[in-house]
Design a protein around this motif. Structure first.
Motif, short mmCIF file in Angstrom:
data_model
loop_
_atom_site.label_atom_id
_atom_site.label_comp_id
_atom_site.label_asym_id
_atom_site.label_seq_id
_atom_site.Cartn_x
_atom_site.Cartn_y
_atom_site.Cartn_z
N ASP A 153 -44.89 -86.70 -29.14
CA ASP A 153 -44.62 -86.73 -27.47
C ASP A 153 -44.76 -88.27 -27.25
O ASP A 153 -46.03 -88.79 -27.09
N ALA A 154 -43.63 -88.78 -26.63
CA ALA A 154 -43.59 -90.27 -26.50
C ALA A 154 -44.53 -90.73 -25.47
O ALA A 154 -44.97 -92.12 -25.51
N GLU A 155 -44.59 -89.88 -24.30
CA GLU A 155 -45.47 -90.53 -23.09
C GLU A 155 -46.76 -89.98 -23.51
O GLU A 155 -47.49 -90.98 -22.88
N LEU A 156 -47.29 -89.22 -23.83
CA LEU A 156 -48.70 -88.60 -24.34
C LEU A 156 -49.10 -89.79 -25.32
O LEU A 156 -50.38 -89.82 -25.80
N ARG A 157 -48.11 -90.38 -26.34
CA ARG A 157 -48.60 -90.99 -27.20
C ARG A 157 -49.40 -90.48 -28.30
O ARG A 157 -50.32 -91.01 -29.02
N ARG A 179 -45.33 -95.53 -29.01
CA ARG A 179 -44.40 -94.62 -28.44
C ARG A 179 -43.86 -93.73 -29.74
O ARG A 179 -42.59 -94.13 -30.36
N PRO A 180 -44.39 -92.63 -30.13
CA PRO A 180 -44.24 -91.81 -30.91
C PRO A 180 -42.67 -91.14 -30.82
O PRO A 180 -42.50 -90.47 -29.72
N THR A 181 -41.88 -90.99 -31.61
CA THR A 181 -40.68 -90.52 -31.43
C THR A 181 -40.13 -89.53 -32.41
O THR A 181 -40.31 -88.37 -32.61
N GLY A 182 -39.61 -90.18 -33.79
CA GLY A 182 -39.26 -89.56 -34.86
C GLY A 182 -40.55 -88.83 -35.73
O GLY A 182 -41.52 -89.64 -35.78
N LEU A 183 -40.22 -87.79 -36.28
CA LEU A 183 -41.24 -87.08 -37.41
C LEU A 183 -40.41 -86.57 -38.74
O LEU A 183 -39.36 -86.40 -38.63
N ILE A 192 -47.58 -87.35 -43.31
CA ILE A 192 -46.70 -87.07 -42.02
C ILE A 192 -46.17 -88.35 -41.50
O ILE A 192 -47.04 -89.41 -41.62
N PHE A 193 -44.79 -88.62 -41.36
CA PHE A 193 -44.42 -89.97 -41.17
C PHE A 193 -44.04 -89.86 -39.52
O PHE A 193 -43.35 -89.00 -38.96
N VAL A 194 -44.34 -90.93 -38.77
CA VAL A 194 -44.15 -90.95 -37.33
C VAL A 194 -43.46 -92.36 -37.24
O VAL A 194 -43.83 -93.40 -37.31
N ALA A 195 -42.29 -92.41 -36.57
CA ALA A 195 -41.87 -93.57 -35.94
C ALA A 195 -42.16 -93.91 -34.69
O ALA A 195 -42.22 -93.00 -33.65
N ASP A 196 -42.85 -94.99 -34.74
CA ASP A 196 -43.58 -95.67 -33.57
C ASP A 196 -42.83 -96.53 -33.14
O ASP A 196 -42.77 -97.80 -33.30
N THR A 197 -42.04 -96.21 -32.15
CA THR A 197 -40.84 -97.21 -31.65
C THR A 197 -41.20 -98.20 -31.24
O THR A 197 -40.69 -99.40 -31.44
#
Length: 351
Positions: A153-157, A179-183, A192-197
């Motif tokens: 959730d990009a807004e909840l971070r 701002r996490p977006t892709g997983l 677990i890979f997180v794209a932190d835009t």
């Protein structure tokens, strides 16, 4: 009559009048058996249009078209529609297919996860990130360990952990993610890979939620990132949609850059704003080029094979598409965001 009472009444009516359960059906109207490349090119077809998912319209009772049942159902549904809008996708972002064959789709406008359950013949909506918090901007989604589902959730971070029925179990990355977006997930090593835009990197966690590593920094060199978004893990490599650098980068299992897929340009196959990225079991890489409303297919050597799309709402066209994912049957799903649908193709093989 409340919506809940209407739902119970419909269920009772279906149970009493239909001998078969409700089925999920892909809407393939207007397709005319479309394949790509088109038959007039004299090339072997590689992709066939299956249909689209939009919401509750994909679920129909086999005998719901007959006589009294149909009239009663119309009456009941009419009452329900006066109280609330139909449950349909609004702005789908990305998705995954779980071990039960359910298609899970994040919707940033509806602030929820849609669960298209083909085997169960039902559509569910998961809205809660925790007992006291609804989703705000769910984007990335991936299967976790033991049947869990992970949602960024990009807004909840945070990355939210859900059980197989959508019940919140906890979160990953609180205080670490901007701002996490892709997983994506490496099931073999439990990573677990997180794209932190907004941090221009990929954060790597273990299945317990402990931060293991950070890959990338802001820049344009190989291995650098500039607003990364969607991710995919395939064949022991991480594919990253490096959005503002207008490329997809492939990293090896320890974070070293392997190759670049696509490049900035104005021609077919060039990238401007890549979003979704995925791969099938033959090594083909799928990239959503959102600016030109296309799905690009590259081979394992990063050579362009095919372009599907163009702006529009008819079969084979998209309007600001977002995510793409591939299931175990090599079905290719595209979140056609501004058309409010998920478009599904069948990869027919490369032989």
């Amino acid at each position: 009559m409340t919506r809940a009472i209407v739902a119970l009444a419909v269920a009772a009516l279906v149970a009493g009048c239909a001998s078969e359960p409700i089925q999920m059906r892909f809407d393939a109207s207007g397709s005319d058996g479309r394949v790509w490349p088109a038959p007039q090119t004299q090339e072997v077809p590689r992709y066939r249009y299956i249909g689209q998912l939009t919401g509750e319209g994909n679920f129909k009772a086999p005998q719901a078209e007959s006589g009294n049942f149909k009239r009663a159902l119309q009456w009941l549904v009419g009452l329900a529609e006066r109280e609330s809008d139909p449950l349909v996708l609004q702005r789908p972002q990305s998705g995954t297919v779980d071990s039960r064959g359910r298609v899970l789709v994040t919707d940033v406008s509806r602030a929820a996860v849609f669960v298209f359950d083909e085997a169960g013949g039902r559509l569910d909506l998961w809205e809660r990130a925790s007992s006291g918090q609804r989703f705000v901007s769910p984007i990335g989604i991936v299967n976790g360990r033991g049947g869990e589902v992970l949602v960024a959730d990009a807004e909840l971070r945070v990355v939210v952990r859900l059980d197989a029925d959508g019940k919140p179990l906890g979160e990953i990355g609180a205080g670490l993610l901007k701002r996490p977006t892709g997983l994506a997930r490496d099931a073999k090593q439990g990573r677990i890979f997180v794209a932190d835009t907004h941090d221009h990197d990929i954060k790597v966690f273990d299945d317990e939620g402990r931060l293991l590593d950070r890959w990338g920094q802001r820049g344009e060199l190989p291995g650098d990132l500039n607003f990364p978004t969607h991710l995919a893990w395939a064949q022991d490599r991480l594919l990253v949609a490096d959005a503002v650098n207008a490329r997809v980068q492939a990293f090896d299992s320890v974070g070293q850059p392997l190759r670049q897929i696509g490049q900035r340009g104005l021609y077919i196959g060039n990238l401007v704003r890549p979003k979704g990225v995925a791969a099938d079991d033959e090594g083909n890489v799928y990239v959503v080029e959102s600016m030109h409303d296309t799905l690009l297919v590259f081979d394992a050597q990063a050579r362009l094979l095919l372009s599907i799309g163009g702006t529009g709402s008819e079969v084979g066209r998209f309007y600001l598409p977002a995510g793409v994912w591939v299931d175990g049957r090599n079905r290719v799903f595209v979140a056609d965001m501004f058309n409010g649908r998920v478009v599904v193709f069948q990869f027919l093989g490369g032989g």
